[in-house]
Design a protein around this motif. Structure first.
Motif, PDB file in Angstrom:
ATOM      1  N   ASP A  39      75.768  48.293  65.519  1.00 46.54           N
ATOM      2  CA  ASP A  39      75.193  49.531  64.946  1.00 46.54           C
ATOM      3  C   ASP A  39      75.392  50.853  65.527  1.00 46.54           C
ATOM      4  O   ASP A  39      75.290  51.740  64.905  1.00 46.54           O
ATOM      5  CB  ASP A  39      73.504  49.078  64.691  1.00 46.54           C
ATOM      6  N   GLU A  40      75.336  50.754  66.992  1.00 47.37           N
ATOM      7  CA  GLU A  40      75.655  51.813  67.546  1.00 47.37           C
ATOM      8  C   GLU A  40      77.140  52.542  67.248  1.00 47.37           C
ATOM      9  O   GLU A  40      77.140  53.692  66.958  1.00 47.37           O
ATOM     10  CB  GLU A  40      75.393  51.915  68.958  1.00 47.37           C
ATOM     11  N   VAL A  41      77.790  51.558  67.396  1.00 50.26           N
ATOM     12  CA  VAL A  41      79.443  52.080  67.252  1.00 50.26           C
ATOM     13  C   VAL A  41      79.354  52.567  65.555  1.00 50.26           C
ATOM     14  O   VAL A  41      79.979  53.693  65.302  1.00 50.26           O
ATOM     15  CB  VAL A  41      80.385  50.851  67.339  1.00 50.26           C
ATOM     16  N   LEU A  42      78.951  51.901  64.762  1.00 53.02           N
ATOM     17  CA  LEU A  42      78.988  52.256  63.363  1.00 53.02           C
ATOM     18  C   LEU A  42      78.373  53.452  63.177  1.00 53.02           C
ATOM     19  O   LEU A  42      79.032  54.490  62.398  1.00 53.02           O
ATOM     20  CB  LEU A  42      78.238  51.251  62.465  1.00 53.02           C
ATOM     21  N   SER A  43      77.018  53.729  63.633  1.00 55.01           N
ATOM     22  CA  SER A  43      76.573  55.099  63.394  1.00 55.01           C
ATOM     23  C   SER A  43      77.415  56.334  63.880  1.00 55.01           C
ATOM     24  O   SER A  43      77.382  57.337  63.314  1.00 55.01           O
ATOM     25  CB  SER A  43      75.234  55.152  64.284  1.00 55.01           C
ATOM     26  N   GLY A  91      77.363  43.761  60.411  1.00 56.64           N
ATOM     27  CA  GLY A  91      75.773  44.058  59.931  1.00 56.64           C
ATOM     28  C   GLY A  91      75.480  43.555  58.672  1.00 56.64           C
ATOM     29  O   GLY A  91      74.075  42.904  58.696  1.00 56.64           O
ATOM     30  N   ALA A  92      76.330  43.385  57.745  1.00 55.97           N
ATOM     31  CA  ALA A  92      75.902  43.001  56.419  1.00 55.97           C
ATOM     32  C   ALA A  92      75.908  41.626  56.288  1.00 55.97           C
ATOM     33  O   ALA A  92      74.871  40.801  56.077  1.00 55.97           O
ATOM     34  CB  ALA A  92      76.953  43.310  55.256  1.00 55.97           C
ATOM     35  N   LEU A  93      76.734  40.669  57.267  1.00 55.50           N
ATOM     36  CA  LEU A  93      76.653  39.293  57.528  1.00 55.50           C
ATOM     37  C   LEU A  93      75.436  38.785  58.247  1.00 55.50           C
ATOM     38  O   LEU A  93      74.991  37.837  58.204  1.00 55.50           O
ATOM     39  CB  LEU A  93      77.939  38.795  58.115  1.00 55.50           C
ATOM     40  N   ASN A  94      74.971  39.559  59.068  1.00 53.65           N
ATOM     41  CA  ASN A  94      73.927  39.423  59.971  1.00 53.65           C
ATOM     42  C   ASN A  94      72.725  39.322  59.403  1.00 53.65           C
ATOM     43  O   ASN A  94      71.548  38.883  59.881  1.00 53.65           O
ATOM     44  CB  ASN A  94      73.947  40.567  61.043  1.00 53.65           C
ATOM     45  N   VAL A  95      72.312  40.056  57.910  1.00 56.33           N
ATOM     46  CA  VAL A  95      71.199  40.039  57.319  1.00 56.33           C
ATOM     47  C   VAL A  95      70.731  38.861  57.029  1.00 56.33           C
ATOM     48  O   VAL A  95      69.823  38.577  57.046  1.00 56.33           O
ATOM     49  CB  VAL A  95      71.312  41.021  56.145  1.00 56.33           C
ATOM     50  N   PHE A 150      69.715  55.810  55.603  1.00 59.31           N
ATOM     51  CA  PHE A 150      68.333  55.409  55.077  1.00 59.31           C
ATOM     52  C   PHE A 150      68.155  54.047  54.552  1.00 59.31           C
ATOM     53  O   PHE A 150      67.163  53.617  54.120  1.00 59.31           O
ATOM     54  CB  PHE A 150      68.462  56.568  53.839  1.00 59.31           C
ATOM     55  N   LEU A 151      69.352  53.527  54.290  1.00 63.38           N
ATOM     56  CA  LEU A 151      69.035  52.017  53.797  1.00 63.38           C
ATOM     57  C   LEU A 151      69.640  50.872  54.549  1.00 63.38           C
ATOM     58  O   LEU A 151      68.766  49.922  54.583  1.00 63.38           O
ATOM     59  CB  LEU A 151      70.065  51.900  52.449  1.00 63.38           C
ATOM     60  N   ALA A 152      70.435  51.048  55.549  1.00 65.20           N
ATOM     61  CA  ALA A 152      70.909  50.061  56.179  1.00 65.20           C
ATOM     62  C   ALA A 152      70.363  49.797  57.778  1.00 65.20           C
ATOM     63  O   ALA A 152      70.107  48.733  58.156  1.00 65.20           O
ATOM     64  CB  ALA A 152      72.367  50.053  56.176  1.00 65.20           C
TER      65      ALA A 152
END
Length: 159
Positions: A39-43, A91-95, A150-152
């Motif tokens: 998430d940090e890398v993606l941001s 991130g999506a697969l982790n949901v 705002f969504l993920a």
């Protein structure tokens, strides 16, 4: 090829360099994940992509530097994709790990669908310059960054 007059001999090199940006950044992403979460890398990659997209759009709209400005900015922008693609999928697969196959299929289908819409929009706006491509990419990157923010991403205290 048509916009900047690249020859059939030059174009594969330009295409290959851009592919190297995506592949190379995907490999560097492995090392980034040793020090930061996906998430940090993606941001960070999302912010970098919006900045690169803005610079690409400015270069394409103003025409300053011609291909010597647009093509390097495109290379940098595509380089951010290597950080975004894998971390977005992670991130999506982790949901919901029980539905990883469905999530993966949805991500793939959505990616192709949005790509087709962006391609069609860029084609409709074609004016013989890099402007339609650059502006479509910039708008898509802004949408992506807003959706991520705002969504993920988990809110403070939710993680």
């Amino acid at each position: 090829m048509g916009t900047y007059g690249a020859t059939p001999t030059q174009f594969p090199w330009l295409f290959g360099l851009n592919a190297a940006a995506v592949i190379g950044s995907s490999q560097i992403n492995r090392y980034a994940l040793r020090r930061a979460t996906p998430d940090e890398v993606l941001s960070r990659a999302s912010l970098a992509s919006v900045a690169a997209g803005a610079l690409l759009a400015i270069a394409a709209v103003t025409g300053i530097g011609g291909p010597w400005t647009v093509l390097p900015m495109l290379f940098i922008l595509l380089g951010t994709y290597g950080f975004m693609q894998g971390n977005t999928m992670a991130g999506a697969l982790n949901v919901d790990t029980r539905r990883a196959g469905s999530v993966s299929a949805l991500m793939g289908g959505a990616s192709f669908g949005v790509g087709a819409l962006a391609s069609g929009l860029t084609g409709l706006l074609h004016d013989g310059t890099a402007r339609p491509m650059a502006l479509t990419m910039f708008i898509a990157l802004i949408g992506s960054a807003l959706a991520l923010r705002f969504l993920a991403m988990p809110r403070k205290g939710e993680a």
